[in-house]
Design an enzyme around this catalytic site. Structure first.
Site, short mmCIF file in Angstrom:
data_model
loop_
_atom_site.label_atom_id
_atom_site.label_comp_id
_atom_site.label_asym_id
_atom_site.label_seq_id
_atom_site.Cartn_x
_atom_site.Cartn_y
_atom_site.Cartn_z
N CYS A 155 2.66 1.19 -5.44
CA CYS A 155 3.56 1.19 -6.40
C CYS A 155 4.17 2.28 -8.17
O CYS A 155 3.43 3.20 -8.08
CB CYS A 155 5.16 0.50 -5.91
SG CYS A 155 6.58 0.32 -5.79
N HIS A 160 3.50 -1.40 -1.00
CA HIS A 160 2.64 -2.78 -1.54
C HIS A 160 1.89 -3.42 -0.32
O HIS A 160 2.35 -3.90 1.08
CB HIS A 160 3.97 -4.01 -1.65
CG HIS A 160 4.67 -3.44 -3.06
ND1 HIS A 160 3.92 -3.78 -3.84
CD2 HIS A 160 5.86 -3.09 -3.23
CE1 HIS A 160 4.43 -3.44 -5.82
NE2 HIS A 160 6.04 -3.17 -4.86
N GLU A 217 -0.31 -5.49 -0.51
CA GLU A 217 0.09 -7.18 0.03
C GLU A 217 0.83 -7.18 0.09
O GLU A 217 0.44 -8.85 0.61
CB GLU A 217 -0.30 -7.08 -2.19
CG GLU A 217 0.71 -7.25 -2.69
CD GLU A 217 1.01 -6.48 -3.18
OE1 GLU A 217 2.41 -6.16 -4.57
OE2 GLU A 217 0.52 -5.05 -3.03
#
Length: 202
Positions: free
Chosen positions: A78, A181, A183
């Protein structure tokens, strides 16, 4: 393998650190940009604003850029992907300039883009190996590379604005940037991160 997350001082990095914590991997968070490059893999996280991150980067920008240019495996997420570029209209400050281009605001009515979106035409094998085709975004700004055919490895679209979802750079393709993202992109997103680490271990 030592994995270092460069901390811009902008937020909680716990979920990212946990996702990167694979077997035979030691993850640390480092606020000093010079000390951060003493590692096997560098991660530029996706939390914060460009100006603050550029200010934190500035004292060690040349050292970090040189280490990456010499072959330090690097993953930008990001905001971290945006730091791979020259500059951002979000705020003043210099990025690492590893990929020629700049960062601009999404050309869309609803900004920020928050939520799930599909990945289009991924040419990076990481996506197929991770089984990742839908990803989680939380962004208002996106990267605009000068030579998209050379850098972009996947695309996404938000309200008609098609933007790079992922890029690769470096002589050995050892620099990866993702606008989403991983994660936060379910099991497949974590698998994407760990597949990247496996590749860099070789």
């Amino acid at each position: 393998m030592r994995v270092t997350i460069f901390d811009y001082g902008a937020g909680n990095l716990h979920s990212l650190a946990k996702a990167l914590d694979a077997p035979a991997t030691a993850v640390r968070v480092e606020p000093d940009p010079v000390a951060a490059v003493d590692t096997d893999v560098l991660v530029l996280p996706g939390v914060g604003a460009f100006q603050l991150a550029a200010e934190r980067l500035a004292p060690g920008r040349d050292a970090m850029r040189a280490a990456i240019a010499r072959g330090l495996p690097t993953l930008g997420i990001c905001l971290g992907m945006q730091l791979l570029f020259d500059e951002s209209e979000e705020g003043p400050g210099a990025g690492l300039g590893l990929i020629p281009g700049r960062v601009t605001r999404l050309a869309a009515r609803h900004v920020p883009q928050i939520g799930w979106n599909s990945v289009e035409a991924p040419s990076d094998a990481l996506f197929a190996r991770a089984g990742l085709d839908t990803v989680y975004y939380a962004n208002s700004f996106v990267c605009r590379p000068d030579a998209p055919d050379e850098a972009v490895t996947a695309w996404s679209e938000h309200e008609g604005d098609r933007f790079p979802a992922a890029v690769r750079a470096g002589a050995a393709n050892h620099v990866v940037g993702v606008q989403f993202h991983p994660e936060k992109s379910s099991v497949a997103g974590v698998r994407f991160l760990r597949t990247f680490l496996e590749d860099m271990r070789r």
